[in-house]
Design an enzyme around this catalytic site. Structure first.
Site, PDB file in Angstrom:
ATOM      1  N   HIS A  58       0.823  -1.210   0.000  1.00 44.87           N
ATOM      2  CA  HIS A  58       0.000   0.000   0.000  1.00 44.87           C
ATOM      3  C   HIS A  58       0.860   1.264   0.000  1.00 44.87           C
ATOM      4  CE1 HIS A  58      -3.483   2.432   0.352  1.00 44.87           C
ATOM      5  NE2 HIS A  58      -4.236   1.566   1.002  1.00 44.87           N
ATOM      6  N   SER A  59       2.077   1.196   0.527  1.00 48.09           N
ATOM      7  CA  SER A  59       2.935   2.373   0.543  1.00 48.09           C
ATOM      8  C   SER A  59       3.399   2.761  -0.854  1.00 48.09           C
ATOM      9  CB  SER A  59       4.154   2.138   1.447  1.00 48.09           C
ATOM     10  OG  SER A  59       4.922   1.048   0.979  1.00 48.09           O
TER      11      SER A  59
END
Length: 472
Positions: A144-145
């Site tokens: 997700h980063s």
């Protein structure tokens, strides 16, 4: 894919991305975003490999690993992986079982649950052959980063083909020539940056305080009211509603199960409009209806459940990929049995959230949280996310035919991360279909097949609102 140069992205993570990366010291807070595509045929493996090689040259971020400064001095940075090898990220596997949708989803859920290697670019892809009727599956997971749901769709739109057999093959781009810092060099830069910024921050703070004092003296009542309003709005955004957790969804584990639903896009729009809401209102109302039905099957329906929902904050000037969202939290009603009334309730709750002076409570505190030692960050972040019974997301997806190495994408489902919560539901449009995927923790949703049937019933109930002769 366009003929423009490689896509450029900021090298430094923002505070929100750093939080998600560092919190994974607790494995329950892992944050993979997974796409499961169903293809109409098995694509040629050599073309698949070539397409991914081209993709990593067009979007160099896919060749970047995360570089952490020593002692957590400042935010991590994306840096070229000197040992990047495509075979570390791309694989091919034949599906077992009957080759049905359930077999594909079970494979995807188990594969998505495996952690990324922290010293390599945090993404992986898999071509799955052996599906029934000659179809294939394509799985993609990213951390997700690296990108949020919309950021990932932006990347995919550039990388998918627009036709099955292009007139000419594109020559491979050259590997972008980029240098990255060493960990020691990054730590030194961050330390110097912190020292350089300190005096300016102090002076800026003093200037802000002096200006604030002057404004209060000139209009004490108005400024005080404005300050109180701002702080109250910030508190509502930053502190989640104290909704008692559902007694039925309290279990937590590292296991995941993927569920899917296909809903006609236009029918869902019509249903929302018929009840005075939008497609998103109808979608959320159907999900809440399914959650309520699931609770009713076990004889307990709470008045409310805690819901987390991202709101897109991406601007036209923001770089492709990355994370640009505000986290909204609210108490969602479960005991409203009329689907039209439920749509209007959802509409009003979300509208109230959007009218807040401060919506992005997480964004306000992310810089502070990202600076905490990872173990402490995980305790704070996990304590907040575990209170979410439900998370829901709506992602604009593919609006026209798309192909992977000559195979057309028939369905495309997004499965969001579940960092400590019970259920994450994501809608991603694929031309005329809403492809809805749910990530559930089977320790919380102990009867996932019953849960799936409850959402089937709830969507049917909502869709009926938009049909001729039905009065909302």
């Amino acid at each position: 894919m366009t003929d423009d140069g490689p896509v450029r992205s900021p090298s430094r993570m923002n505070a929100l991305e750093a939080m998600m990366w560092r919190a994974e010291v607790d494995p329950r807070l892992r944050s993979p975003v997974t796409i499961v595509d169903v293809l109409d045929l098995e694509p040629d493996w050599e073309r698949v490999v070539e397409a991914h090689e081209q993709a990593t040259r067009f979007v160099p971020r896919l060749r970047d690993r995360v570089l952490e400064p020593w002692w957590g001095w400042g935010l991590p940075e994306w840096s070229p992986d000197p040992g990047f090898t495509l075979s570390d990220h791309l694989e091919r596997r034949r599906l077992g079982g009957t080759g049905g949708r359930r077999d594909l989803l079970d494979l995807a859920a188990a594969w998505a649950s495996a952690p990324f290697e922290r010293d390599r670019p945090p993404w992986a892809a898999m071509l799955v052959t052996g599906l029934e009727d000659g179809r294939a599956g394509y799985l993609l997971k990213i951390h997700h980063s690296l990108a949020d749901g919309l950021g990932l769709v932006q990347i995919l739109r550039l990388l998918h083909g627009s036709e099955r057999d292009p007139a000419r093959a594109r020559p491979l781009r050259a590997v972008p020539d980029r240098d990255g810092p060493s960990r020691l060099g990054l730590t030194g830069r961050r330390a110097v940056g912190l020292l350089d910024a300190a005096p300016g921050a102090v002076l800026a703070g003093l200037g802000w305080a002096a200006g604030a004092a002057e404004r209060v003296v000139s209009d004490p009542l108005g400024r005080t009211r404005d300050g109180v309003t701002f702080l109250a709005s910030a508190a509502r955004a930053a502190v989640p509603h104290r909704v008692p957790p559902s007694p039925l969804l309290r279990g937590r584990s590292l296991d995941r199960r993927f569920l899917t639903w296909d809903v006609d896009l236009e029918e869902l729009k019509h249903a929302g409009r018929a009840a005075g809401g939008s497609l998103n209102d109808a979608y959320l109302a159907a999900v809440l209806g399914g959650v309520a039905r699931y609770h009713a099957r076990f004889g307990v329906v709470p008045e409310n459940v805690s819901v987390g929902m991202p709101m897109n904050t991406r601007g036209s000037d923001d770089a492709l990929g990355g994370n640009h969202w505000a986290g909204l939290r609210f108490a969602a009603p479960l005991r409203e049995t009329d689907p039209a009334a439920r749509i209007r309730l959802v509409r009003d709750v979300v509208a109230d959230l959007r009218r807040e002076r401060v919506m992005d409570g997480l964004g306000l505190i992310a810089p502070l949280l990202a600076s905490l030692p990872p173990v402490l960050l995980a305790r704070v972040q996990g304590g907040a996310t575990r209170r979410n019974d439900l998370q829901a997301s709506n992602i604009p997806g593919l609006s026209r035919p798309a192909f992977i190495a000559g195979a057309q994408i028939e369905r495309s489902y997004a499965f969001g991360p579940l960092p400590g919560g019970a259920v994450m539901v994501a809608l991603m449009s694929n031309r005329d279909t809403c492809c809805i995927g749910a990530t559930v923790d089977p320790a919380a949703v102990t009867e996932p097949d019953v849960f799936a049937a409850c959402l089937d019933e709830a969507f049917a109930e909502v869709l009926a609102l938009g049909r001729p002769g039905h009065r909302a």
